[in-house]
Structures are given as structure tokens and as C-alpha cells.
Design an enzyme around this catalytic site. Structure first.
Site, PDB file in Angstrom:
ATOM      1  N   THR A   1      -1.739   5.532   1.771  1.00 13.19           N
ATOM      2  CA  THR A   1      -2.833   4.589   1.938  1.00 13.19           C
ATOM      3  C   THR A   1      -2.774   3.869   3.282  1.00 13.19           C
ATOM      4  O   THR A   1      -1.757   3.699   3.659  1.00 13.19           O
ATOM      5  CB  THR A   1      -3.070   3.221   0.284  1.00 13.19           C
ATOM      6  OG1 THR A   1      -2.328   4.327  -0.875  1.00 13.19           O
ATOM      7  CG2 THR A   1      -3.953   2.531   0.741  1.00 13.19           C
TER       8      THR A   1
ATOM      9  N   LEU B   1       1.191  -1.275   0.278  1.00 16.98           N
ATOM     10  CA  LEU B   1      -0.296  -0.090   0.287  1.00 16.98           C
ATOM     11  C   LEU B   1       0.184   0.955   0.092  1.00 16.98           C
ATOM     12  O   LEU B   1       2.002   1.083   0.812  1.00 16.98           O
ATOM     13  CB  LEU B   1      -1.090   0.633   1.400  1.00 16.98           C
ATOM     14  CG  LEU B   1      -1.994  -0.653   1.035  1.00 16.98           C
ATOM     15  CD1 LEU B   1      -3.051  -0.147   3.006  1.00 16.98           C
ATOM     16  CD2 LEU B   1      -3.199  -0.895   0.424  1.00 16.98           C
ATOM     17  N   ASP B   2       0.511   2.473  -0.678  1.00 22.13           N
ATOM     18  CA  ASP B   2       1.228   3.504  -0.902  1.00 22.13           C
ATOM     19  C   ASP B   2       1.482   3.892   0.759  1.00 22.13           C
ATOM     20  O   ASP B   2       0.829   3.444   1.640  1.00 22.13           O
ATOM     21  CB  ASP B   2       0.814   4.504  -1.438  1.00 22.13           C
ATOM     22  CG  ASP B   2       0.708   4.010  -3.188  1.00 22.13           C
ATOM     23  OD1 ASP B   2       1.470   3.009  -3.220  1.00 22.13           O
ATOM     24  OD2 ASP B   2      -0.527   4.250  -3.724  1.00 22.13           O
ATOM     25  N   LYS B   3       2.437   4.324   0.753  1.00 23.50           N
ATOM     26  CA  LYS B   3       2.701   5.322   2.294  1.00 23.50           C
ATOM     27  C   LYS B   3       2.006   6.194   2.862  1.00 23.50           C
ATOM     28  O   LYS B   3       1.522   5.707   3.832  1.00 23.50           O
ATOM     29  CB  LYS B   3       4.126   6.778   1.866  1.00 23.50           C
ATOM     30  CG  LYS B   3       4.810   7.010   2.792  1.00 23.50           C
ATOM     31  CD  LYS B   3       5.653   8.028   2.915  1.00 23.50           C
ATOM     32  CE  LYS B   3       5.783   8.563   3.979  1.00 23.50           C
ATOM     33  NZ  LYS B   3       6.853  10.036   3.694  1.00 23.50           N
TER      34      LYS B   3
ATOM     35  N   LYS C   1      -4.821   5.761  -7.710  1.00 18.18           N
ATOM     36  CA  LYS C   1      -4.611   7.296  -7.876  1.00 18.18           C
ATOM     37  C   LYS C   1      -4.200   7.495  -9.711  1.00 18.18           C
ATOM     38  O   LYS C   1      -4.250   8.367 -10.384  1.00 18.18           O
ATOM     39  CB  LYS C   1      -2.734   7.487  -6.985  1.00 18.18           C
ATOM     40  CG  LYS C   1      -2.988   8.041  -5.951  1.00 18.18           C
ATOM     41  CD  LYS C   1      -1.703   7.788  -5.175  1.00 18.18           C
ATOM     42  CE  LYS C   1      -2.022   7.819  -3.588  1.00 18.18           C
ATOM     43  NZ  LYS C   1      -0.808   7.090  -3.094  1.00 18.18           N
TER      44      LYS C   1
END
Ligand code: URA
Length: 237
Positions: free
Chosen positions: A106, A102-104, A188
Site C-alpha cells: 500500500t 499500511l500493508d507492504k 483487501k
């Protein structure tokens, strides 16, 4: 296998704690005090008790974590805190790693395991394990945006995404998206392709697992036996 290793991989005690408990006579193997922390045991056949409680052998662990903002999905990072830092040392020693990224920024459901084979299968593009995300965007979406999601969006690098489910809330600026693949920054980038911008992203399901309502941000727990069975079934399809 050494007794202290067995107690460490079953998340019972660190090596130091085992050494102390063995000295205090609190660790028994087949009913007799162990005597030594490096005693060789057969995890499949011997009965080990720690402080009077039987320790069941479990080679693989599955941890469900509610990822907070600002943590990275990695085992090590020179700059940012990692999701592994949310677990006690007893668990980090088990060799757990995040199953997917997961992105930083998210939030939400993250599965960690030390079962590389299961992680690999769950992430394999062939298996199409679905992941649902709750999102908010900067500008309202309309039906034509939703159709593009459902048909597949062409990203800036030319990649054509697989069809994604999208449910829009009445405000048009929030809802859920379900992906069956996991490209870098996928949601995104899908929103950017529609000239929009994600302002909030939280994973709420991963295959058969759902983010438990009572699991606070930053908190974790092991999968229940039912969840573990369900995730193994998803990995074996
Ligand atoms: N899509 C994104 O853009 N970020 C995530 O963390 C997950 C899916």
C-alpha cells in the site's frame, strides 16, 4: 537536559556534530559559548543558538511521509526495508514510529510521530478517525457492491465491518473508500468478500491530513503548524 541531547531531539545536530560545533564555539547558551557538549540546560528557559540560529524546543515531532511500494510500516524488520529507513539518522534518533500500519504494497500517506499518546488516540477505535484510500480492483464493481460497503461487509472471519463510504469512478474498477476503523488488510478483505481483488491501494487522507500533491513517493516532511494543530485537535476529540 544535556545540551547534546537537546540538539539531537530538536533535530538540530547529532551528538558528533554537536561536539564538533561546541569545540568550534558555534553553540551558545544564553549568549555565551557552551564550552561542553554535556552542559546541563533547561530547555524551557535557556536560549540555545547553533551557528547563530536560535533552536526552539520541541519534544514531539510529526512527520508526514509518502510511503513507496515494498516498505513495511515498522521500526525494524529482518527482511524488508522499513519506512523509518526513508528518514535521515537525525530523525530516526528521535524515536519516531509509524502511527498505524499500511500493508507492504500500500502506498501513500503515513504519519510518524514520537508522541505515543497522540498516536494511541488517533488509532483508538472510539475516535473513528477517517482514512480515505484510492483503489483499483480487478473486476468492475456495481451498485450492489457499493451498497454492501456502505452497510458493512462480513469478512471471512465473521467480523462485520463498520459502514464504509465508497465512491466509484466511471470505469467501475477504481475509486475511493473511506474507513473509520483499521482492521488488518481491511480493504483487501472487504473486496475479497465481494469476490474481487485489490490491484492498487493508496492512502490519500488520514483524519484532517491530506497527501500533498507535491510530496513525491518516498519523500517526507514535518507537518506544518496548521496540520499539527489539526491532528492534535483530531486526537483530543
Ligand atoms: N486496507 C488494506 O487492505 N491495506 C492497507 O494497507 C490499508 C487498508
Amino acid at each position: 537536559m544535556r545540551l547534546d541531547k537537546f540538539l539531537s531531539i530538536t533535530a538540530t545536530a547529532t551528538r558528533k556534530e554537536t561536539a564538533r560545533a561546541v569545540r568550534a564555539g558555534q553553540v551558545c547558551v544564553n549568549g555565551s559559548p557552551a564550552g561542553r557538549a554535556d552542559l546541563a540546560i533547561d530547555p524551557e528557559r535557556d536560549t540555545v543558538t547553533f551557528g547563530g540560529k536560535t533552536v526552539f524546543y520541541k519534544a514531539f515531532r510529526y512527520v508526514l511521509l509518502n510511503k513507496p511500494d515494498g516498505y513495511v510500516s515498522a521500526t525494524e524488520d529482518g527482511k524488508d526495508p522499513t519506512v523509518l529507513e526513508l528518514l535521515p539518522p537525525l530523525y530516526t534518533d528521535l524515536g519516531l514510529f509509524p502511527c498505524g500500519r499500511l500493508d507492504k504494497h500500500t502506498l501513500g500517506l503515513m504519519l510518524l510521530t514520537n508522541n505515543g499518546d497522540v498516536a494511541h488516540r488517533l488509532l483508538s477505535p472510539r475516535r473513528h478517525v477517517a482514512k480515505r484510500y484510492a483503489f483499483r480492483v480487478k473486476f468492475p464493481l456495481n451498485e450492489s457492491d457499493c451498497s454492501r460497503f456502505r452497510d458493512g461487509v462480513t469478512l471471512e472471519d465473521g467480523y462485520e465491518t463498520k459502514p464504509a463510504e465508497i465512491e466509484l469512478a466511471a470505469d467501475g474498477r477504481s475509486g475511493t473508500v473511506t474507513l473509520i476503523e483499521g482492521k488488518y488488510h481491511q480493504i483487501k478483505r472487504m473486496m475479497e468478500a465481494l469476490h474481487n481483488q485489490i490491484t492498487y491501494l493508496e492512502r490519500v487522507t488520514f483524519g484532517p491530513l491530506a497527501l500533498p500533491a507535491d510530496l513525491e513517493r518516498g519523500a517526507w516532511r514535518e507537518l506544518t503548524p496548521e496540520e499539527e494543530q489539526a491532528i492534535l485537535a483530531a486526537a483530543s476529540v
